[in-house]
Write a protein that holds these residues in place. Sequence first.
Motif, PDB file in Angstrom:
ATOM      1  N   ASP A  86       0.840  -1.199   0.000  1.00  0.00           N
ATOM      2  CA  ASP A  86       0.000   0.000   0.000  1.00  0.00           C
ATOM      3  C   ASP A  86       0.872   1.245   0.000  1.00  0.00           C
ATOM      4  O   ASP A  86       2.009   1.229   0.489  1.00  0.00           O
ATOM      5  N   THR A  87       0.336   2.330  -0.530  1.00  0.00           N
ATOM      6  CA  THR A  87       1.085   3.587  -0.534  1.00  0.00           C
ATOM      7  C   THR A  87       1.405   4.054   0.881  1.00  0.00           C
ATOM      8  O   THR A  87       2.342   4.832   1.084  1.00  0.00           O
ATOM      9  N   SER A  88       0.644   3.596   1.856  1.00  0.00           N
ATOM     10  CA  SER A  88       0.879   3.997   3.247  1.00  0.00           C
ATOM     11  C   SER A  88       1.994   3.190   3.913  1.00  0.00           C
ATOM     12  O   SER A  88       2.444   3.544   5.008  1.00  0.00           O
ATOM     13  N   ASP A  89       2.449   2.116   3.282  1.00  0.00           N
ATOM     14  CA  ASP A  89       3.513   1.303   3.873  1.00  0.00           C
ATOM     15  C   ASP A  89       4.842   2.056   3.811  1.00  0.00           C
ATOM     16  O   ASP A  89       5.149   2.702   2.801  1.00  0.00           O
ATOM     17  N   PRO A  90       5.654   1.983   4.862  1.00  0.00           N
ATOM     18  CA  PRO A  90       6.963   2.638   4.853  1.00  0.00           C
ATOM     19  C   PRO A  90       7.806   2.172   3.670  1.00  0.00           C
ATOM     20  O   PRO A  90       7.796   0.987   3.316  1.00  0.00           O
ATOM     21  N   PHE A  91       8.530   3.078   3.070  1.00  0.00           N
ATOM     22  CA  PHE A  91       9.285   2.782   1.847  1.00  0.00           C
ATOM     23  C   PHE A  91      10.380   1.746   2.069  1.00  0.00           C
ATOM     24  O   PHE A  91      10.399   0.696   1.426  1.00  0.00           O
ATOM     25  N   THR A  92      11.302   2.030   2.984  1.00  0.00           N
ATOM     26  CA  THR A  92      12.451   1.148   3.166  1.00  0.00           C
ATOM     27  C   THR A  92      12.098  -0.108   3.943  1.00  0.00           C
ATOM     28  O   THR A  92      12.434  -1.220   3.530  1.00  0.00           O
ATOM     29  N   GLU A  93      11.402   0.064   5.056  1.00  0.00           N
ATOM     30  CA  GLU A  93      11.167  -1.054   5.974  1.00  0.00           C
ATOM     31  C   GLU A  93      10.169  -2.070   5.431  1.00  0.00           C
ATOM     32  O   GLU A  93      10.221  -3.240   5.818  1.00  0.00           O
ATOM     33  N   VAL A  94       9.270  -1.649   4.548  1.00  0.00           N
ATOM     34  CA  VAL A  94       8.241  -2.574   4.058  1.00  0.00           C
ATOM     35  C   VAL A  94       8.304  -2.709   2.532  1.00  0.00           C
ATOM     36  O   VAL A  94       8.576  -3.789   2.005  1.00  0.00           O
ATOM     37  N   ALA A  95       8.042  -1.627   1.820  1.00  0.00           N
ATOM     38  CA  ALA A  95       7.894  -1.697   0.367  1.00  0.00           C
ATOM     39  C   ALA A  95       9.139  -2.258  -0.317  1.00  0.00           C
ATOM     40  O   ALA A  95       9.085  -3.289  -1.001  1.00  0.00           O
ATOM     41  N   LEU A  96      10.261  -1.594  -0.133  1.00  0.00           N
ATOM     42  CA  LEU A  96      11.487  -2.031  -0.799  1.00  0.00           C
ATOM     43  C   LEU A  96      12.020  -3.326  -0.199  1.00  0.00           C
ATOM     44  O   LEU A  96      12.555  -4.180  -0.909  1.00  0.00           O
ATOM     45  N   HIS A  97      11.845  -3.483   1.092  1.00  0.00           N
ATOM     46  CA  HIS A  97      12.361  -4.675   1.762  1.00  0.00           C
ATOM     47  C   HIS A  97      11.650  -5.934   1.270  1.00  0.00           C
ATOM     48  O   HIS A  97      12.288  -6.971   1.039  1.00  0.00           O
ATOM     49  N   ARG A  98      10.343  -5.874   1.102  1.00  0.00           N
ATOM     50  CA  ARG A  98       9.607  -7.044   0.621  1.00  0.00           C
ATOM     51  C   ARG A  98       9.998  -7.391  -0.810  1.00  0.00           C
ATOM     52  O   ARG A  98      10.151  -8.569  -1.159  1.00  0.00           O
ATOM     53  N   ALA A  99      10.157  -6.368  -1.659  1.00  0.00           N
ATOM     54  CA  ALA A  99      10.600  -6.633  -3.028  1.00  0.00           C
ATOM     55  C   ALA A  99      12.008  -7.223  -3.027  1.00  0.00           C
ATOM     56  O   ALA A  99      12.341  -8.086  -3.853  1.00  0.00           O
ATOM     57  N   ASP A 100      12.826  -6.779  -2.101  1.00  0.00           N
ATOM     58  CA  ASP A 100      14.197  -7.280  -1.979  1.00  0.00           C
ATOM     59  C   ASP A 100      14.205  -8.757  -1.584  1.00  0.00           C
ATOM     60  O   ASP A 100      14.969  -9.567  -2.133  1.00  0.00           O
ATOM     61  N   ILE A 101      13.347  -9.119  -0.631  1.00  0.00           N
ATOM     62  CA  ILE A 101      13.237 -10.520  -0.230  1.00  0.00           C
ATOM     63  C   ILE A 101      12.848 -11.377  -1.434  1.00  0.00           C
ATOM     64  O   ILE A 101      13.435 -12.433  -1.700  1.00  0.00           O
ATOM     65  N   ALA A 102      11.860 -10.908  -2.189  1.00  0.00           N
ATOM     66  CA  ALA A 102      11.420 -11.660  -3.366  1.00  0.00           C
ATOM     67  C   ALA A 102      12.537 -11.765  -4.396  1.00  0.00           C
ATOM     68  O   ALA A 102      12.732 -12.826  -5.008  1.00  0.00           O
ATOM     69  N   MET A 103      13.285 -10.690  -4.590  1.00  0.00           N
ATOM     70  CA  MET A 103      14.373 -10.725  -5.559  1.00  0.00           C
ATOM     71  C   MET A 103      15.413 -11.770  -5.174  1.00  0.00           C
ATOM     72  O   MET A 103      15.928 -12.510  -6.019  1.00  0.00           O
ATOM     73  N   TYR A 104      15.743 -11.849  -3.882  1.00  0.00           N
ATOM     74  CA  TYR A 104      16.730 -12.832  -3.445  1.00  0.00           C
ATOM     75  C   TYR A 104      16.213 -14.257  -3.639  1.00  0.00           C
ATOM     76  O   TYR A 104      16.985 -15.179  -3.915  1.00  0.00           O
ATOM     77  N   HIS A 105      14.914 -14.459  -3.507  1.00  0.00           N
ATOM     78  CA  HIS A 105      14.357 -15.786  -3.781  1.00  0.00           C
ATOM     79  C   HIS A 105      14.473 -16.109  -5.265  1.00  0.00           C
ATOM     80  O   HIS A 105      14.734 -17.257  -5.636  1.00  0.00           O
ATOM     81  N   ALA A 106      14.279 -15.103  -6.116  1.00  0.00           N
ATOM     82  CA  ALA A 106      14.459 -15.319  -7.548  1.00  0.00           C
ATOM     83  C   ALA A 106      15.903 -15.694  -7.861  1.00  0.00           C
ATOM     84  O   ALA A 106      16.176 -16.634  -8.616  1.00  0.00           O
ATOM     85  N   LYS A 107      16.836 -14.976  -7.269  1.00  0.00           N
ATOM     86  CA  LYS A 107      18.255 -15.227  -7.524  1.00  0.00           C
ATOM     87  C   LYS A 107      18.679 -16.589  -6.963  1.00  0.00           C
ATOM     88  O   LYS A 107      19.588 -17.236  -7.500  1.00  0.00           O
ATOM     89  N   ARG A 108      18.003 -17.024  -5.935  1.00  0.00           N
ATOM     90  CA  ARG A 108      18.338 -18.313  -5.313  1.00  0.00           C
ATOM     91  C   ARG A 108      18.173 -19.469  -6.294  1.00  0.00           C
ATOM     92  O   ARG A 108      18.907 -20.457  -6.235  1.00  0.00           O
ATOM     93  N   TYR A 109      17.234 -19.333  -7.214  1.00  0.00           N
ATOM     94  CA  TYR A 109      16.939 -20.418  -8.143  1.00  0.00           C
ATOM     95  C   TYR A 109      17.593 -20.236  -9.510  1.00  0.00           C
ATOM     96  O   TYR A 109      17.254 -20.933 -10.459  1.00  0.00           O
ATOM     97  N   GLY A 110      18.533 -19.310  -9.615  1.00  0.00           N
ATOM     98  CA  GLY A 110      19.282 -19.162 -10.851  1.00  0.00           C
ATOM     99  C   GLY A 110      19.084 -17.804 -11.502  1.00  0.00           C
ATOM    100  O   GLY A 110      18.437 -16.908 -10.965  1.00  0.00           O
TER     101      GLY A 110
END
Length: 225
Positions: A165-189
Amino acid sequence: MIATAVVALAVGRLTAWPTIHGLRTQLADATSAMLHDPLTGMLNRAGLQAAHATLANTDPVQPIIVALIDLDDFKHVNDTHGHSRGDDLLTEVGDRISDIAALHGGTAARLAGDEYAALLPARTDDLDRIADTFTTIISQPVALPTDSGPALVAVSASVGLALVDTSDPFTEVALHRADIAMYHAKRYGRHRHAIYQPGMTMPPAQHRRGPRLRDRHQPTNGASA
């Protein structure tokens, strides 16, 4: 006497105007430099955060898609073709990411090195299609100039997407969640994407490229975001 004072004031203002205009231009240039990446011309991390802040201050609260894009094995490009050609590739990739973001009505940034991010309005729930667009377009070969003529160079990207949501904190939630997902993508190649799911955590350290600033500020030992 009053007329003389008025004329003097007007002349003074006219004389000062070039200085004022110059200072305003310098301030605008300095502000722009603070918010933009000097290599690609894209927003930088501060610029993307400012864009997010604008969204956060807009009512009502809206869902947005955050994309975190990390090139795969970009060091090989620098080692093979040199840092100057590597910069050319980073600029071309940045243009492609910016075009995709603009196509979806969003904005994009280069956060650092070979890492980019984008904020997109959630006009569709087909996040897989959006992620596929990023990975497919980025992987198209780029003609880089070399001493022996143009060389076709291709890189792939690992992409993580998060719906927040637009109300979610940028670093602690928005970018961090996308970062977690990106690392899962990289984990599989290489050339993969992943979508953040509730409860998803950072993968084990051996599947990660190394700690970055925001990693050190977030729980990574089995904690979820």
